[in-house]
Design an enzyme around this catalytic site. Structure first.
Site, PDB file in Angstrom:
ATOM      1  N   HIS A 417       0.839  -1.204   0.000  1.00 15.68           N
ATOM      2  CA  HIS A 417       0.000   0.000   0.000  1.00 15.68           C
ATOM      3  C   HIS A 417       0.871   1.251   0.000  1.00 15.68           C
ATOM      4  O   HIS A 417       0.634   2.195  -0.762  1.00 15.68           O
ATOM      5  CB  HIS A 417      -0.927  -0.017   1.220  1.00 15.68           C
ATOM      6  N   CYS A 729      -2.894  -3.439 -16.813  1.00 10.53           N
ATOM      7  CA  CYS A 729      -2.924  -2.415 -15.770  1.00 10.53           C
ATOM      8  C   CYS A 729      -2.177  -2.872 -14.516  1.00 10.53           C
ATOM      9  O   CYS A 729      -2.300  -2.265 -13.466  1.00 10.53           O
ATOM     10  CB  CYS A 729      -4.367  -2.035 -15.410  1.00 10.53           C
TER      11      CYS A 729
END
Length: 777
Positions: A417, A729
């Site tokens: 993250h 992606c």
């Protein structure tokens, strides 16, 4: 008078006819080849609403909270009702129609373009361009209606939202309408009369077949021609694969998008003679205005027309010094090389100053003050320009991460993250230091190097001071003229806060916008949030995030993925106590599986998409994660229709993240998808049986493994045969080896990390040029 001819208008008439008409009038007066036309003045609009007595009700109706999507929709509807439901005075109708008839002949009605020309669209501190309507190939039957629709477009949800956010009073903006004879362009495009970044004496021309709307909107990759004004010759030509074109339908007169015939897709649009004509025209325009211009043009037969011209505003003030700086830099490089060759380099051992070392996960070097965060209630201690140091970041920390100038974590890797969000925010970051929170001290001055993965003691004079670091400017390419490629290069966006920085890269759109990050920042599971605040409030949160990105990129496409968070991330949220405990959440209850098992929550997510479409954001595309087969899609399509979304009217597609979805691509295509996008992180771990978060096997994680590449290659080949767009992606889309493979296979688009967009654009262009050269050798 309701009407002024362009011949009678110049640049001083901005308040009377708006920016677009004033520019066209100025060009007409200068004797430049502008198609004839007239403008319905801004005063006509103002007189219309005032004499009809709808002005006060109109402005009151649109004075709403811009964050209230229901109020915005109601405001747009009421404004449209008031304007479209009020008749034009007979004298105005007659004057407009009589002027229109002068554009045609006795035997044939003219096809005209009807374009909005707002009086505020060219203000230096606000950009209203593109928010109002344009109608092409209009004839007398629909002319008056189109004029009123242009007026009404001053009050679309997007326009109301933008003006409210900018603090710009609605009653201060008027709107004129340009009615101009259509140029049935055989080829068209844009031209910069000087290099848009450096101001170098180069004319840069972009050209495509048909009408120029395709080039201006970015729906087609045009040819790119560079003309050296010093050498007076074309110095570079890039011929694109032009798949589509806009043209007038000969039967209906409507503007339609058509496929370019196969033999013209890779054909050069402009001849040398046409380039010379455009160059001559560009130099005349620049001489007239006394500054470099951005010109829209069209060619019919041997005639060249100017459709619009505006000043280039992107040329750096220091551009004139660029040559000297480059010379000095080259001299410095040569000196360093010579010193190194002779062994005279004064190398200092920076290792002595290194306090902590980890993985450099987001590039940049910045100095600042350490702020250690061990609890969420410490986040408010992080001030603008601090270096945030924590064990690992969580979605709740994003506001503090935005304030920080640098980020250091004990845990995490390149796909953590902290790494992903830092890259998107443009904040230098070092992750996986193991001991950062223990070895660094609150208030300590340090320099973080996100390239080398080091945190050094003290402030480095070479580093950028934290308070001067500008992430958006750091993402902006040095030149706004991006490499012209047939393969589109898009950008990944994890959080709405990164939208401005992502858009600054000049990417062709957003290949992946993750909804789960918007949900996780709420601090509650979707079920708990809906129970506490209501379904509408949950939709509003999603809409705000999606709209932020869609607005920043409009009309470039924004591909939004529905929720794909594993159960362990939901478990940490309020209401997450009931989440199942899974041995490997990445293989568990996530993606489309969770959405279909929880239709009540999924319906609220889809309702947010439906409301976004209603607001006019037709650039939003819906993407479903972790799909395996057509059964998943059949269930998802039922849910979409129930939420009011017609899969046949909206662009939607799937993530290819499992071997099953890659092997069953034909049946997924038969279900009606418009695109298939590779999620290489999941596809790799599921193909190789490697948990990318398991340090014991992480070294075996390889997105370029032959098995992974074979699945990707086969899927692209099948999709090309079936007319389905393909994209990537995942993180691998930013890697040179993967980019070369994908371009070779014929992928439609590549979505890269924010900091890698321009590099990927150049790599794509190099690969495409090599392919072209190899084909003719």
């Amino acid at each position: 008078m309701a009407v002024l001819w362009l011949d009678d208008v110049d640049a001083d008439d901005l308040e009377t006819v708006g920016g677009k008409a004033a520019s066209l009038g100025e060009l007409t007066g200068a004797g430049l080849p502008v198609p004839p036309g007239f403008t319905v003045t801004a005063e006509t609009y103002r007189t219309f609403i005032e004499e009809a007595g709808i002005d006060e009700e109109l402005f009151a109706a649109v004075d709403v909270d811009p964050e209230d999507s229901d109020a915005l929709r109601a405001a747009e509807e009421r404004a449209s009702e008031l304007i479209l439901g009020t008749d034009l005075p007979e004298s105005v109708r007659e004057e407009i129609v009589e002027s229109y008839r002068q554009l045609g002949t006795d035997d044939e009605e003219a096809f005209v373009a009807v374009r909005s020309s707002a009086t505020a669209e060219d203000l230096p501190d606000a950009s209203f361009a593109g928010q109002q309507e344009t109608y092409l190939n209009v004839r007398e039957e629909k002319l008056l209606q189109r004029v009123k629709e242009c007026w009404a477009s001053l009050f679309t949800q997007r326009a109301i939202y933008y003006r409210q956010q900018q603090g710009f009073p609605h009653e201060d903006v008027d709107i004129a309408v340009v009615v101009q004879r259509m140029v049935d362009a055989e080829k068209s495009g844009v031209m910069f009369t000087s290099h848009p970044s450096t101001g170098d004496p180069q004319i840069i021309i972009e050209a495509a077949w048909g009408l120029g709307e395709a080039v201006v909107s970015g729906s087609v990759s045009p040819d790119n021609y560079v003309y050296d004004r010093v050498e007076k010759a074309v110095s570079d030509v890039t011929v694109a694969d032009k798949k589509t074109m806009m043209e007038k339908d000969s039967e209906t007169g409507e503007t339609v998008e058509r496929e370019v015939p196969a033999d013209r897709r890779s054909e050069r649009v402009l001849s040398d003679a046409e380039i010379e004509s455009l160059v001559e025209l560009g130099e005349r325009v620049e001489d007239h205005y006394g500054q470099p211009q951005d010109v829209e043009w069209a060619i019919v037969g041997e005639e060249v027309f100017m459709l619009q011209s505006r000043p280039i505003t992107t040329i750096s003030e220091s551009a004139s010094d660029a040559g000297a700086e480059d010379a000095e830099l080259a001299e410095d490089v040569d000196t360093d090389a010579a010193n190194h060759a002779s062994g005279t380099v004064d190398e200092t051992d920076e290792d002595e100053d290194v306090l902590v070392q980890g993985l450099g996960s987001s590039p940049g070097v910045v100095s600042g003050t350490v702020r250690i965060v061990t609890k969420l209630d410490h986040l408010d201690q992080v001030q603008e320009g601090d270096i945030l140091v924590t064990e690992m970041t969580m979605p709740d920390m994003v506001p503090a991460m935005k304030r920080a100038a640098g980020i250091v974590t004990d845990e995490g890797g390149m796909t953590s993250h902290a790494a992903i969000i830092s890259r998107e925010l443009g904040v230098p970051a070092v992750v996986g230091t193991r001991t950062g929170t223990k070895q660094l001290e609150n208030g300590q001055q340090v320099t973080i190097d996100g390239d080398k993965g080091t945190i050094r003691a003290g402030a480095d004079s070479e580093a950028e001071p934290a308070e001067e670091f500008e992430p958006v400017e750091a993402a902006r390419p040095q030149t706004p003229v991006k490499p012209m490629t047939a393969t589109e290069v898009k950008v990944n966006v994890s959080i709405p806060e990164a939208a401005e920085r992502a858009a600054a890269t000049g990417a062709d759109g957003v290949g992946l916008l993750r909804i789960e990050h918007m949900v996780l920042t709420l601090g509650k599971t979707p079920e708990r949030y809906i129970a506490d605040h209501g379904a509408r409030a949950y939709q509003d949160e999603l809409i705000e995030g999606i709209r932020t990105v869609a607005e920043e990129f409009y009309p470039r496409p924004v591909r939004v993925r529905t929720i794909d968070a594993p159960t362990d991330e939901f478990r940490d949220l309020e209401g997450g106590a009931d989440e199942p405990r899974e041995h490997n959440p990445m293989l568990g209850w996530r993606g489309i599986r969770r959405s279909l098992d929880k239709p009540d929550v999924f319906q609220q997510e889809l309702a947010a998409f439906d409301r976004i479409y209603e607001m006019g954001y037709d650039n939003v595309e819906l993407m479903l994660p972790l799909v395996n087969d057509a059964a998943d899609l059949a269930a998802a399509k039922r849910q979409m229709r129930e939420a009011g979304i017609d899969p046949n009217e909206r662009r939607w597609g799937v993530m290819i993240e499992t071997p099953a979805s890659a092997l069953r691509i034909e049946e997924l295509a038969a279900a009606g998808i418009d695109f298939a996008s590779f999620g290489t992180n999941d596809l790799t771990q599921y193909t190789l049986a490697v948990d990318r978060n398991n340090e014991h096997v992480a070294e075996r994680f390889d997105e370029t493994h032959p098995a992974v590449l074979e699945l990707i290659g086969r899927t692209i080949e099948t999709c090309r045969e079936l007319g389905i767009d393909t994209s990537i992606c995942g993180q691998a889309g930013s890697k040179t080896e993967m980019v070369n493979f994908l371009v070779e296979e014929g992928v439609s688009s590549i979505s890269a990390n924010i900091d890698a967009v321009r590099d990927v654009q150049h790599e794509v262009k190099r690969k495409e040029q090599r392919i072209l050269l190899d084909s003719v050798r």
